[in-house]
Design a protein around this motif. Structure first.
Motif, PDB file in Angstrom:
ATOM      1  N   TRP A   1       4.914   8.970  24.187  1.00 43.09           N
ATOM      2  CA  TRP A   1       5.373   7.583  24.310  1.00 43.09           C
ATOM      3  C   TRP A   1       4.456   6.808  25.253  1.00 43.09           C
ATOM      4  O   TRP A   1       4.022   5.688  24.954  1.00 43.09           O
ATOM      5  CB  TRP A   1       6.797   7.609  24.837  1.00 43.09           C
ATOM      6  CG  TRP A   1       7.623   6.389  24.678  1.00 43.09           C
ATOM      7  CD1 TRP A   1       7.205   5.108  24.483  1.00 43.09           C
ATOM      8  CD2 TRP A   1       9.054   6.343  24.724  1.00 43.09           C
ATOM      9  NE1 TRP A   1       8.290   4.254  24.424  1.00 43.09           N
ATOM     10  CE2 TRP A   1       9.439   4.988  24.560  1.00 43.09           C
ATOM     11  CE3 TRP A   1      10.047   7.308  24.904  1.00 43.09           C
ATOM     12  CZ2 TRP A   1      10.781   4.594  24.581  1.00 43.09           C
ATOM     13  CZ3 TRP A   1      11.383   6.902  24.920  1.00 43.09           C
ATOM     14  CH2 TRP A   1      11.746   5.566  24.745  1.00 43.09           C
ATOM     15  N   ASP A   2       4.148   7.395  26.409  1.00 41.39           N
ATOM     16  CA  ASP A   2       3.275   6.747  27.384  1.00 41.39           C
ATOM     17  C   ASP A   2       1.859   6.577  26.828  1.00 41.39           C
ATOM     18  O   ASP A   2       1.180   5.581  27.131  1.00 41.39           O
ATOM     19  CB  ASP A   2       3.235   7.545  28.682  1.00 41.39           C
ATOM     20  CG  ASP A   2       4.558   7.484  29.445  1.00 41.39           C
ATOM     21  OD1 ASP A   2       5.411   6.652  29.094  1.00 41.39           O
ATOM     22  OD2 ASP A   2       4.724   8.273  30.394  1.00 41.39           O
ATOM     23  N   ALA A   3       1.419   7.540  26.022  1.00 40.67           N
ATOM     24  CA  ALA A   3       0.091   7.431  25.411  1.00 40.67           C
ATOM     25  C   ALA A   3       0.050   6.256  24.434  1.00 40.67           C
ATOM     26  O   ALA A   3      -0.947   5.528  24.368  1.00 40.67           O
ATOM     27  CB  ALA A   3      -0.274   8.735  24.703  1.00 40.67           C
ATOM     28  N   LEU A   4       1.124   6.058  23.666  1.00 45.97           N
ATOM     29  CA  LEU A   4       1.208   4.908  22.763  1.00 45.97           C
ATOM     30  C   LEU A   4       1.105   3.606  23.538  1.00 45.97           C
ATOM     31  O   LEU A   4       0.425   2.665  23.101  1.00 45.97           O
ATOM     32  CB  LEU A   4       2.523   4.951  21.977  1.00 45.97           C
ATOM     33  CG  LEU A   4       2.889   3.695  21.178  1.00 45.97           C
ATOM     34  CD1 LEU A   4       1.840   3.396  20.118  1.00 45.97           C
ATOM     35  CD2 LEU A   4       4.273   3.847  20.542  1.00 45.97           C
TER      36      LEU A   4
ATOM     37  N   GLN B   1       5.613   4.605  39.463  1.00 42.26           N
ATOM     38  CA  GLN B   1       4.905   5.873  39.305  1.00 42.26           C
ATOM     39  C   GLN B   1       3.748   5.777  38.332  1.00 42.26           C
ATOM     40  O   GLN B   1       2.776   6.528  38.433  1.00 42.26           O
ATOM     41  CB  GLN B   1       5.887   6.954  38.854  1.00 42.26           C
ATOM     42  CG  GLN B   1       6.892   7.362  39.904  1.00 42.26           C
ATOM     43  CD  GLN B   1       7.953   8.311  39.370  1.00 42.26           C
ATOM     44  OE1 GLN B   1       8.084   8.507  38.162  1.00 42.26           O
ATOM     45  NE2 GLN B   1       8.723   8.896  40.268  1.00 42.26           N
ATOM     46  N   ARG B   2       3.818   4.836  37.397  1.00 46.01           N
ATOM     47  CA  ARG B   2       2.766   4.669  36.393  1.00 46.01           C
ATOM     48  C   ARG B   2       1.821   3.520  36.713  1.00 46.01           C
ATOM     49  O   ARG B   2       0.977   3.158  35.889  1.00 46.01           O
ATOM     50  CB  ARG B   2       3.405   4.448  35.012  1.00 46.01           C
ATOM     51  CG  ARG B   2       4.110   5.684  34.462  1.00 46.01           C
ATOM     52  CD  ARG B   2       5.003   5.306  33.309  1.00 46.01           C
ATOM     53  NE  ARG B   2       5.599   6.445  32.649  1.00 46.01           N
ATOM     54  CZ  ARG B   2       6.676   7.099  33.106  1.00 46.01           C
ATOM     55  NH1 ARG B   2       7.259   6.701  34.240  1.00 46.01           N
ATOM     56  NH2 ARG B   2       7.173   8.130  32.439  1.00 46.01           N
ATOM     57  N   GLY B   3       1.961   2.934  37.883  1.00 48.96           N
ATOM     58  CA  GLY B   3       1.114   1.811  38.234  1.00 48.96           C
ATOM     59  C   GLY B   3       1.442   0.552  37.469  1.00 48.96           C
ATOM     60  O   GLY B   3       0.585  -0.334  37.315  1.00 48.96           O
ATOM     61  N   ARG B   4       2.678   0.427  36.988  1.00 47.95           N
ATOM     62  CA  ARG B   4       3.094  -0.726  36.176  1.00 47.95           C
ATOM     63  C   ARG B   4       3.909  -1.744  36.977  1.00 47.95           C
ATOM     64  O   ARG B   4       4.408  -2.706  36.405  1.00 47.95           O
ATOM     65  CB  ARG B   4       3.962  -0.253  35.005  1.00 47.95           C
ATOM     66  CG  ARG B   4       3.283   0.718  34.044  1.00 47.95           C
ATOM     67  CD  ARG B   4       2.196   0.060  33.240  1.00 47.95           C
ATOM     68  NE  ARG B   4       2.293   0.345  31.808  1.00 47.95           N
ATOM     69  CZ  ARG B   4       1.328   0.070  30.952  1.00 47.95           C
ATOM     70  NH1 ARG B   4       0.211  -0.488  31.380  1.00 47.95           N
ATOM     71  NH2 ARG B   4       1.463   0.337  29.673  1.00 47.95           N
TER      72      ARG B   4
END
Length: 401
Positions: free
Chosen positions: A48-51, A279-282
């Motif tokens: 999902w994160d890769a998408l 955590q994802r820099g978002r």
């Protein structure tokens, strides 16, 4: 639920040139529906994160770090379904949907993209170059499995961008025979300019208003140590989230019962989403503090090339100093970033504060589209003509049987 609908695709015509997968000749596309809880494993979240890194246009509200906390809080019974497009085993499209029995108060069963009060965009996540393929497979799936639904309803949809353009292109051919209509349009403030933050500030507000804001900031500084904190990391994110919830609840939203902290579900959604985004820099966090205590706070989601101003709150005891507006002044620094081209306010149409500050506008629509066989589509077309009478318009098609 959970059953797979397999479609073999050979040399499928793409809607766009930015294909991340190549020519697609000899590839296999699989469109499927699954219980959202099946997407919560480490491997699924990684896919999902890769998408999210290759999408045609960003939607933070449909990314894993936002949607999973939202589903966990708001749909523990699992009534929401995740629709997925996979090509050669890679996840290239995703949208949550739900079957509803009522349509804005009327007893009309339908299928819709799943949004909620704290979700401000309904665009599916689709890999660049696969936009039209996604819509074709989605409607093929919906046609075969309409159940009681009279139509598909798409809400919180922008009226520009490659995903919207692919939807229009798909609905355009005369042999499609699929009735569709835009049933509502509204605009909201956005920030999109080549000006620097200082230039934009000078042009957006009158000389009198700029002078008043500077005076208010000086008065606040005279009361103690006034600081603005800006964070793009996950440091002390739990404490920051709790401070925001407390600040918001002390104001009018707390009194009306609409503050996030007034409901354990929305409180959990907020904290979980901010932690996942950080955590994802978002996540970008802004806070204006007076002697170390927050008097205005703001959370932005960073999804280059766009950003989304998710939530803001201020201390109403300091309302005469406009701390929320002063923090929005600091937020104009988004214009100085190389990676962010535009910022969606996520605000309601005609918002009394942000509409006077951010000059650009984004149009958001609700679309209804026929699914199933000819009889079902004819019934929907009649419903759509009645609903749009005098105010709606076709979604690049004439609403007819």
């Amino acid at each position: 639920m959970g059953k797979h609908f397999h479609l073999e695709t050979r040399g499928f015509p793409l809607a766009g040139d930015g294909c991340v997968h190549g020519a697609l000749r000899g590839t296999q596309a699989v469109f499927s529906a699954c219980d959202w809880r099946d997407m919560s494993s480490v491997d699924r979240i990684s896919e999902w994160d890769a998408l999210a890194q290759i999408v045609a246009e960003p939607n933070p509200f449909f990314e894993s770090w936002f949607m999973l906390p939202a589903l966990d809080a708001l749909d523990p019974q699992g009534s929401v379904t995740i629709l997925k497009l996979e090509v050669d085993g890679r996840l290239f499209g995703l949208m949550p949907v739900k079957r509803e029995n009522r349509y804005y108060g009327y007893p009309v069963p339908h299928l819709r993209n799943w949004v909620h009060d704290n979700c401000f965009l309904g665009t599916p996540l689709v890999a660049r170059g696969f936009e039209r393929m996604f819509w074709q497979h989605l409607f093929s799936w919906a046609d075969r499995r309409p159940r009681m639904a009279a139509f598909l309803h798409l809400t919180q949809m922008p009226t520009t961008g490659p995903v919207h353009d692919a939807l229009q292109t798909y609905l355009t051919p005369k042999d499609n025979a699929r009735p569709a209509a835009t049933v509502m349009l509204e605009t909201r403030a956005m920030l999109s300019s080549t000006d620097t933050s200082e230039q934009y500030f000078d042009q957006a507000l009158s000389t009198k208003k700029r002078k008043e804001l500077r005076r208010q900031q000086r008065r606040l500084a005279e009361m103690g140590t006034l600081e603005v904190e800006k964070l793009d990391n996950a440091d002390a994110i739990a404490d920051w989230s709790q401070n925001f919830l407390a600040l918001e609840r002390r104001g009018w939203k707390g009194k009306s019962g609409s503050a996030l902290a007034c409901d354990i579900a929305t409180q959990s959604l907020f904290c979980g989403a901010l932690e996942g985004a950080a955590q994802r820099g978002r996540l970008q966090r802004l806070a204006m503090t007076l002697d170390g205590q927050p008097i205005a706070m703001l959370a932005n989601f960073l999804t280059a090339p766009g950003a989304f101003s998710f939530k803001t709150a201020f201390d109403e005891d300091f309302a005469r100093f406009s701390p929320g507006v002063l923090l929005q002044r600091e937020n104009l620094a988004m214009l100085d970033r190389d990676d962010i081209i535009w910022t969606d306010s996520c605000a309601a149409q005609d918002h009394p504060m942000i509409d006077h500050f951010w000059r650009e506008r984004r149009t958001i629509a609700r679309h209804s589209i026929g699914i199933g066989g000819p009889v079902r589509r004819a019934i929907f077309a009649a419903l759509a003509r009645h609903e749009t009478r005098g105010h709606g318009k076709p979604l690049n098609m004439t609403v007819s049987a």
